[in-house]
Motif scaffolding. Structure first.
Motif, PDB file in Angstrom:
ATOM      1  N   ALA A 105     -30.079  15.164 -10.171  1.00 59.29           N
ATOM      2  CA  ALA A 105     -31.188  16.022  -9.749  1.00 59.29           C
ATOM      3  C   ALA A 105     -30.966  16.517  -8.324  1.00 59.29           C
ATOM      4  N   THR A 106     -30.528  15.635  -7.459  1.00 65.49           N
ATOM      5  CA  THR A 106     -30.278  16.026  -6.072  1.00 65.49           C
ATOM      6  C   THR A 106     -29.183  17.091  -5.989  1.00 65.49           C
ATOM      7  N   LEU A 107     -28.159  16.931  -6.814  1.00 68.06           N
ATOM      8  CA  LEU A 107     -27.040  17.877  -6.800  1.00 68.06           C
ATOM      9  C   LEU A 107     -27.392  19.209  -7.466  1.00 68.06           C
ATOM     10  N   GLY A 108     -28.508  19.228  -8.157  1.00 68.42           N
ATOM     11  CA  GLY A 108     -28.935  20.473  -8.787  1.00 68.42           C
ATOM     12  C   GLY A 108     -28.252  20.766 -10.106  1.00 68.42           C
ATOM     13  N   THR A 109     -27.661  19.746 -10.718  1.00 70.88           N
ATOM     14  CA  THR A 109     -27.110  19.981 -12.055  1.00 70.88           C
ATOM     15  C   THR A 109     -28.120  19.544 -13.099  1.00 70.88           C
ATOM     16  N   ASP A 110     -28.085  20.205 -14.241  1.00 69.34           N
ATOM     17  CA  ASP A 110     -29.007  19.831 -15.316  1.00 69.34           C
ATOM     18  C   ASP A 110     -28.368  18.884 -16.315  1.00 69.34           C
ATOM     19  N   THR A 111     -27.124  18.478 -16.080  1.00 67.35           N
ATOM     20  CA  THR A 111     -26.390  17.737 -17.109  1.00 67.35           C
ATOM     21  C   THR A 111     -25.693  16.505 -16.535  1.00 67.35           C
ATOM     22  N   LEU A 112     -26.112  15.340 -17.017  1.00 68.26           N
ATOM     23  CA  LEU A 112     -25.419  14.093 -16.699  1.00 68.26           C
ATOM     24  C   LEU A 112     -24.599  13.679 -17.913  1.00 68.26           C
ATOM     25  N   VAL A 113     -23.291  13.559 -17.714  1.00 65.59           N
ATOM     26  CA  VAL A 113     -22.397  13.149 -18.806  1.00 65.59           C
ATOM     27  C   VAL A 113     -22.442  11.634 -18.950  1.00 65.59           C
ATOM     28  N   LEU A 114     -22.563  11.181 -20.197  1.00 67.84           N
ATOM     29  CA  LEU A 114     -22.612   9.746 -20.486  1.00 67.84           C
ATOM     30  C   LEU A 114     -21.366   9.304 -21.248  1.00 67.84           C
ATOM     31  N   VAL A 115     -20.662   8.347 -20.674  1.00 66.36           N
ATOM     32  CA  VAL A 115     -19.610   7.638 -21.409  1.00 66.36           C
ATOM     33  C   VAL A 115     -20.233   6.331 -21.862  1.00 66.36           C
ATOM     34  N   SER A 116     -20.365   6.165 -23.168  1.00 70.08           N
ATOM     35  CA  SER A 116     -21.331   5.199 -23.686  1.00 70.08           C
ATOM     36  C   SER A 116     -21.027   3.752 -23.378  1.00 70.08           C
ATOM     37  N   GLY A 117     -19.749   3.405 -23.265  1.00 70.29           N
ATOM     38  CA  GLY A 117     -19.374   2.011 -23.057  1.00 70.29           C
ATOM     39  C   GLY A 117     -18.674   1.444 -24.280  1.00 70.29           C
ATOM     40  N   GLY A 118     -17.882   0.405 -24.049  1.00 68.65           N
ATOM     41  CA  GLY A 118     -17.110  -0.209 -25.128  1.00 68.65           C
ATOM     42  C   GLY A 118     -17.798  -1.440 -25.694  1.00 68.65           C
ATOM     43  N   LEU A 119     -17.011  -2.230 -26.413  1.00 66.21           N
ATOM     44  CA  LEU A 119     -17.525  -3.475 -26.963  1.00 66.21           C
ATOM     45  C   LEU A 119     -17.577  -4.528 -25.852  1.00 66.21           C
ATOM     46  N   PRO A 120     -18.699  -5.208 -25.697  1.00 72.19           N
ATOM     47  CA  PRO A 120     -18.710  -6.319 -24.747  1.00 72.19           C
ATOM     48  C   PRO A 120     -17.689  -7.381 -25.172  1.00 72.19           C
ATOM     49  N   GLY A 121     -17.217  -8.150 -24.214  1.00 68.29           N
ATOM     50  CA  GLY A 121     -16.203  -9.166 -24.492  1.00 68.29           C
ATOM     51  C   GLY A 121     -16.579 -10.060 -25.659  1.00 68.29           C
ATOM     52  N   GLY A 122     -15.655 -10.206 -26.596  1.00 70.48           N
ATOM     53  CA  GLY A 122     -15.898 -11.071 -27.737  1.00 70.48           C
ATOM     54  C   GLY A 122     -16.666 -10.421 -28.870  1.00 70.48           C
ATOM     55  N   HIS A 123     -17.208  -9.239 -28.631  1.00 71.61           N
ATOM     56  CA  HIS A 123     -17.966  -8.542 -29.685  1.00 71.61           C
ATOM     57  C   HIS A 123     -17.022  -7.705 -30.547  1.00 71.61           C
ATOM     58  N   ARG A 124     -17.411  -7.571 -31.831  1.00 74.53           N
ATOM     59  CA  ARG A 124     -16.597  -6.759 -32.738  1.00 74.53           C
ATOM     60  C   ARG A 124     -17.445  -5.798 -33.559  1.00 74.53           C
ATOM     61  N   ASP A 125     -18.708  -5.658 -33.220  1.00 83.99           N
ATOM     62  CA  ASP A 125     -19.623  -4.872 -34.047  1.00 83.99           C
ATOM     63  C   ASP A 125     -19.914  -3.519 -33.386  1.00 83.99           C
ATOM     64  N   LEU A 126     -19.181  -2.506 -33.826  1.00 82.87           N
ATOM     65  CA  LEU A 126     -19.339  -1.172 -33.233  1.00 82.87           C
ATOM     66  C   LEU A 126     -20.719  -0.586 -33.514  1.00 82.87           C
ATOM     67  N   ALA A 127     -21.218  -0.776 -34.723  1.00 89.30           N
ATOM     68  CA  ALA A 127     -22.510  -0.192 -35.091  1.00 89.30           C
ATOM     69  C   ALA A 127     -23.630  -0.789 -34.243  1.00 89.30           C
ATOM     70  N   ALA A 128     -23.570  -2.084 -34.008  1.00 90.86           N
ATOM     71  CA  ALA A 128     -24.602  -2.728 -33.188  1.00 90.86           C
ATOM     72  C   ALA A 128     -24.540  -2.210 -31.750  1.00 90.86           C
ATOM     73  N   ALA A 129     -23.331  -2.009 -31.254  1.00 86.55           N
ATOM     74  CA  ALA A 129     -23.191  -1.473 -29.888  1.00 86.55           C
ATOM     75  C   ALA A 129     -23.789  -0.074 -29.811  1.00 86.55           C
ATOM     76  N   ARG A 130     -23.592   0.729 -30.862  1.00 86.85           N
ATOM     77  CA  ARG A 130     -24.166   2.083 -30.855  1.00 86.85           C
ATOM     78  C   ARG A 130     -25.697   2.026 -30.883  1.00 86.85           C
ATOM     79  N   GLU A 131     -26.261   1.052 -31.570  1.00 83.96           N
ATOM     80  CA  GLU A 131     -27.722   0.916 -31.578  1.00 83.96           C
ATOM     81  C   GLU A 131     -28.250   0.569 -30.186  1.00 83.96           C
ATOM     82  N   ARG A 132     -27.499  -0.227 -29.446  1.00 83.38           N
ATOM     83  CA  ARG A 132     -27.945  -0.560 -28.084  1.00 83.38           C
ATOM     84  C   ARG A 132     -27.929   0.683 -27.199  1.00 83.38           C
ATOM     85  N   ILE A 133     -26.985   1.593 -27.466  1.00 79.45           N
ATOM     86  CA  ILE A 133     -26.971   2.869 -26.733  1.00 79.45           C
ATOM     87  C   ILE A 133     -28.237   3.660 -27.035  1.00 79.45           C
TER      88      ILE A 133
END
Lengths: 279, 279
Positions: free
Chosen positions: B95-123
């Protein structure tokens, strides 16, 4: 180990322990109760195809796959003819070795090309020439989708659905697919594609490798040992089983770290990991 | 160059020429007729967010995106709270920079996790908390699917369809997607997903990078200069345009080779390549 755990579907791909000479690999498979091996053309040809066939036959080992044919995306007539010749040789070798499954890595974009769809059509054209030749020799062609990070330089077939779209132009007993966890684990459409493949009898090979990071330069030798990475191996095994597959489960790792170790130790570790994480 | 070619939609992402200090980048953009820049949080914070905002405003440059928020996959309460705090800070900075778009890189699997679908739900859960906060500040959240080779360690959102499945839970003016050629070029379903995104007004950013091989170790710094690789840039630009997008076209390269060169030379080369391969 083989007394207490069911290794009846386990197969070790030769590349996982490429530091082992073929006779050593065969002997240790027998000792450990490993019933199957996946072989690669280059080391088999070095050893001699007939000699390798006799060796594994005498050891009572099943050859679950031969890796690999393919590289069928050349756009020029000469390149295409060379690829077809090489694939006919691979089919002959598969027949000699007594395996019913030749794994195909389809090939990348030819230099200067940017059209993935056109490259995939050239693969279909090549399959139309090769599938009858293979069928006459009792060999099935198994299209292996490779991870999308190989789409440009190794394999324009990046998903199970793409592989099935190609395979389904041919009878299931002639052309099928390889389900390799390393290549498809990330794909939320892969479970449905596994069901689609299984229902049609097109799962011709099931291979395991784990996904570990960081990836090495060139991204070819970072396939992780079973259990070391992000792939839920048991879930994948159950998924492929649920689709009706009951064939071999082949562990195929290319990993600089594993290759630097004692091959027998890596083989024994791989058997243990398979039992622990897959069964 | 700007006299003879239309640079009206061109934007240079700061990381492409990270060797240039922000004032130098701004001055050379003005000189070359480049109307937009994509900024990154870390160098902007080093320079000072307010100072950076004034600099680009005084130069008459549009800030097309701020990269990046995200990393929203933590499974523990503390990690999740930290991520939300950090994303609210990123929204404030945007907002301060005057852009209307913040790009999101969602994140990977937390250590020891193997459930991609569950990680997407947390997003999705995190987006539900962040989207209203962003909207109050005039900022849209743009989910960037990253190439499947990052699925384990950086971004469990690997395809445009997955990004849209998340975005469509929210109003289009609040949550959309980034179409980055580097990440989606291989995907035969991406063209349909681009149409789907465009029809809903959810293409919040269009970024370009080419796919070159071999990939470097860690696969983060191999994004190729436009025209050097396998991606048909013009086809992608036309595809995104046909979907109804008429916004900025931002070139975002992370490339050790480009970073080792003179930044002004790289900026000029990037403008030339954009004109040659994209328009």
């Amino acid at each position: 180990m083989s007394d207490t755990h069911d290794l009846s579907r386990f197969s070790i791909n030769q590349m996982t322990v490429k530091q082992l000479a073929l006779p050593d690999l065969a002997a240790h498979c027998v000792r450990l109760g490993v019933p199957g091996v996946g072989l690669w053309r280059e080391p088999v040809r070095e050893y001699g195809v007939e000699a390798a066939a006799k060796l594994v036959r005498d050891a009572g080992l099943a050859v679950t796959t031969l890796c690999r044919g393919g590289f069928l995306t050349a756009a020029d007539a000469a390149g295409r003819a060379r690829a077809l010749d090489d694939n006919r040789a691979a089919i002959d070798e598969a027949a000699t070795l007594g395996t019913d499954t030749l794994v195909l890595v389809s090939g990348g974009l030819p230099g200067g090309h940017r059209d993935l769809a056109a490259a995939r059509e050239r693969i279909a054209d090549a399959l139309a020439e090769l599938a009858p030749y293979a069928a006459e020799r009792g060999v099935r062609l198994a299209i292996e989708p490779l991870h999308p990070m190989y789409a440009a330089d190794r394999c324009v077939v990046s998903t199970l659905d793409q592989a099935l779209d190609l395979a389904e132009r041919f009878p299931a007993e002639r052309v099928g697919v390889v389900v390799d966890t390393y290549h498809v684990w990330w794909d939320d459409r892969a479970p449905a594609a596994v069901a689609r493949a299984g229902a049609a009898g097109r799962i011709h090979s099931f291979q395991l490798a784990d996904w570990t990071t960081p990836l090495p330069a060139g991204v070819l030798t970072g396939r992780g040992q079973i259990g070391d990475g992000a792939v839920d191996m048991r879930e994948w095994r159950e998924r492929v089983d649920a689709a009706g597959y009951s064939g071999p489960i082949e562990v195929e790792l290319f990993n600089d770290g594993l290759w630097a170790r004692d091959g027998v130790e890596v083989l024994e570790e791989t058997v243990r990991r398979y039992v622990l994480h897959t069964l």
